[in-house]
Enzyme design. Structure first.
Site, PDB file in Angstrom:
ATOM      1  N   GLY A   9       0.833  -1.198   0.000  1.00 28.01           N
ATOM      2  CA  GLY A   9       0.000   0.000   0.000  1.00 28.01           C
ATOM      3  C   GLY A   9       0.865   1.244   0.000  1.00 28.01           C
ATOM      4  O   GLY A   9       2.099   1.158  -0.010  1.00 28.01           O
ATOM      5  N   ALA A  10       0.195   2.398   0.014  1.00 28.97           N
ATOM      6  CA  ALA A  10       0.920   3.669   0.022  1.00 28.97           C
ATOM      7  C   ALA A  10       1.694   3.826   1.332  1.00 28.97           C
ATOM      8  O   ALA A  10       2.769   4.411   1.380  1.00 28.97           O
ATOM      9  CB  ALA A  10      -0.067   4.813  -0.140  1.00 28.97           C
ATOM     10  N   GLU A  11       1.135   3.259   2.401  1.00 33.03           N
ATOM     11  CA  GLU A  11       1.712   3.444   3.739  1.00 33.03           C
ATOM     12  C   GLU A  11       2.538   2.280   4.211  1.00 33.03           C
ATOM     13  O   GLU A  11       3.449   2.448   5.001  1.00 33.03           O
ATOM     14  CB  GLU A  11       0.561   3.595   4.735  1.00 33.03           C
ATOM     15  CG  GLU A  11       0.018   4.962   4.796  1.00 33.03           C
ATOM     16  CD  GLU A  11      -0.216   5.360   6.241  1.00 33.03           C
ATOM     17  OE1 GLU A  11       0.098   4.590   7.152  1.00 33.03           O
ATOM     18  OE2 GLU A  11      -0.714   6.464   6.413  1.00 33.03           O
ATOM     19  N   ILE A  14       2.514  -5.531   3.631  1.00 39.36           N
ATOM     20  CA  ILE A  14       2.139  -6.637   4.512  1.00 39.36           C
ATOM     21  C   ILE A  14       2.752  -7.919   3.948  1.00 39.36           C
ATOM     22  O   ILE A  14       2.610  -8.204   2.751  1.00 39.36           O
ATOM     23  CB  ILE A  14       0.594  -6.843   4.567  1.00 39.36           C
ATOM     24  CG1 ILE A  14      -0.168  -5.534   4.623  1.00 39.36           C
ATOM     25  CG2 ILE A  14       0.210  -7.804   5.681  1.00 39.36           C
ATOM     26  CD1 ILE A  14      -0.101  -4.775   5.884  1.00 39.36           C
ATOM     27  N   ASP A 123     -10.953   4.506   8.916  1.00 38.74           N
ATOM     28  CA  ASP A 123     -10.748   4.116   7.518  1.00 38.74           C
ATOM     29  C   ASP A 123     -11.581   2.858   7.226  1.00 38.74           C
ATOM     30  O   ASP A 123     -11.045   1.803   6.886  1.00 38.74           O
ATOM     31  CB  ASP A 123      -9.239   3.843   7.296  1.00 38.74           C
ATOM     32  CG  ASP A 123      -8.885   3.643   5.824  1.00 38.74           C
ATOM     33  OD1 ASP A 123      -9.685   4.051   4.945  1.00 38.74           O
ATOM     34  OD2 ASP A 123      -7.808   3.077   5.553  1.00 38.74           O
TER      35      ASP A 123
HETATM   36  N1  LIG Z   1      -3.396  -9.893   9.832  1.00 41.86           N
HETATM   37  C1  LIG Z   1      -3.667 -10.040   8.534  1.00 41.86           C
HETATM   38  N2  LIG Z   1      -4.058 -11.229   8.029  1.00 41.86           N
HETATM   39  C2  LIG Z   1      -4.349 -11.384   6.726  1.00 41.86           C
HETATM   40  N3  LIG Z   1      -4.267 -10.405   5.802  1.00 41.86           N
HETATM   41  C3  LIG Z   1      -3.880  -9.190   6.236  1.00 41.86           C
HETATM   42  C4  LIG Z   1      -3.553  -8.936   7.615  1.00 41.86           C
HETATM   43  N4  LIG Z   1      -3.201  -7.628   7.747  1.00 41.86           N
HETATM   44  C5  LIG Z   1      -3.310  -7.106   6.509  1.00 41.86           C
HETATM   45  N5  LIG Z   1      -3.699  -8.019   5.591  1.00 41.86           N
HETATM   46  C6  LIG Z   1      -3.953  -7.810   4.153  1.00 41.86           C
HETATM   47  O1  LIG Z   1      -3.204  -6.691   3.712  1.00 41.86           O
HETATM   48  C7  LIG Z   1      -4.104  -5.630   3.299  1.00 41.86           C
HETATM   49  C8  LIG Z   1      -3.531  -4.277   3.732  1.00 41.86           C
HETATM   50  O2  LIG Z   1      -3.422  -4.248   5.139  1.00 41.86           O
HETATM   51  P1  LIG Z   1      -3.758  -2.920   5.957  1.00 41.86           P
HETATM   52  O3  LIG Z   1      -5.089  -2.444   5.545  1.00 41.86           O
HETATM   53  O4  LIG Z   1      -3.532  -3.194   7.386  1.00 41.86           O
HETATM   54  O5  LIG Z   1      -2.606  -1.962   5.437  1.00 41.86           O
HETATM   55  P2  LIG Z   1      -2.629  -0.571   4.638  1.00 41.86           P
HETATM   56  O6  LIG Z   1      -1.250  -0.275   4.218  1.00 41.86           O
HETATM   57  O7  LIG Z   1      -3.312   0.419   5.447  1.00 41.86           O
HETATM   58  O8  LIG Z   1      -3.418  -0.834   3.368  1.00 41.86           O
HETATM   59  P3  LIG Z   1      -4.288   0.253   2.604  1.00 41.86           P
HETATM   60  O9  LIG Z   1      -3.419   1.453   2.411  1.00 41.86           O
HETATM   61  O10 LIG Z   1      -4.633  -0.500   1.354  1.00 41.86           O
HETATM   62  O11 LIG Z   1      -5.472   0.501   3.522  1.00 41.86           O
HETATM   63  C9  LIG Z   1      -5.438  -5.948   3.933  1.00 41.86           C
HETATM   64  O12 LIG Z   1      -6.514  -5.412   3.192  1.00 41.86           O
HETATM   65  C10 LIG Z   1      -5.431  -7.481   3.931  1.00 41.86           C
HETATM   66  O13 LIG Z   1      -5.816  -7.981   2.670  1.00 41.86           O
HETATM   67 MG   LIG Z   2      -6.108  -1.025   4.640  1.00 43.79          MG
END
Ligand SMILES: Nc1ncnc2c1ncn2[C@@H]1O[C@H](COP(=O)(O)OP(=O)(O)OP(=O)(O)O)[C@@H](O)[C@H]1O
Ligand SMILES: [Mg+2]
Length: 209
Positions: A9-11, A14, A123
């Protein structure tokens, strides 16, 4: 097993990692080259800390969130349970309308449970909710969540849900919103009318300013 990238993601990135014969998700908030390094570091640490506290707090209040196993505030990583399932976002276009309504009802109920513990998610997108093999919903991504939520803040959370449905699931948005709000109202209690009217007000404000 080598780490597998689950999402970039942008931030954050995972990874799925294996330790002690078990699968975990590792969330790493990486550096952003366009930010001042010190501000970037502070932001990443603040969001990582907030996410850990909120994930735990939410779980203590009966909301299904992954358990945290390790946190590193130098690298800004969180190691938590890997939740096997699908993002609600991915399921929406491929499931029956009956199952969609039922999952949305639960989506609303889960948000209401969170709001009842005076937390807003910040969010509430459909990619931040994972559906497991029992059709149970898991909530992720608490980096923007807030405590001591007022009715206004809860109204904003619901407004964000509506915006997500309008932009990401526009073809089924009405059915999704209706089921989500039904689930929400079934659980939120006396504050329901007040919060829903805040949600409408916020939408109107956005239209005319
Ligand atoms: N504990 C977990 N178990 C399984 N999948 C996960 C887990 N944490 C994150 N993911 C996967 O990774 C994706 C991104 O995680 P998260 O939303 O926490 O991060 P993000 O960087 O904020 O992403 P975004 O910027 O897309 O919101 C989730 O939508 C999910 O598909
Ligand atoms: Mg997310």
């Amino acid at each position: 097993m080598r780490p597998i990238e689950l999402s970039i993601g942008a931030e954050s990135t995972i990874y799925k990692v294996e330790r002690w014969g078990k699968e975990f998700a590792l969330k790493w908030r990486h550096k952003k080259p366009y930010l001042h390094p010190e501000i970037d570091r502070q932001l990443r640490t603040a969001r990582t800390t907030r996410e850990c506290r909120m994930l735990n707090f939410a779980r203590l209040n009966g909301i299904t969130t992954p358990t945290i196993h390790a946190v590193d505030l130098t690298e800004n990583t969180i190691m938590m349970d890997y939740i096997k399932g699908e993002q609600l976002k991915q399921l929406v276009p491929v499931i029956s309308s009956k199952r969609l309504r039922s999952l949305c009802f639960d989506f609303g109920r889960t948000l209401a449970k969170l709001h009842n513990s005076n937390v807003v998610h910040g969010d509430p997108t459909t990619s931040n909710f994972i559906v497991d093999s029992h059709d149970d919903l898991w909530v992720l991504d608490f980096g923007l969540a807030e405590w001591n939520a007022t009715a206004e803040m809860k109204g904003v959370d619901l407004h964000l849900v509506r915006r997500v449905l309008e932009t990401t699931h526009w073809d089924v948005q009405e059915a999704m919103l209706e089921a989500t709000l039904k689930g929400y109202v079934s659980t939120i209690g006396d504050e329901a009318e007040h919060i829903l009217s805040r949600m409408e007000e916020i939408r109107e404000r956005g239209r005319y300013h």
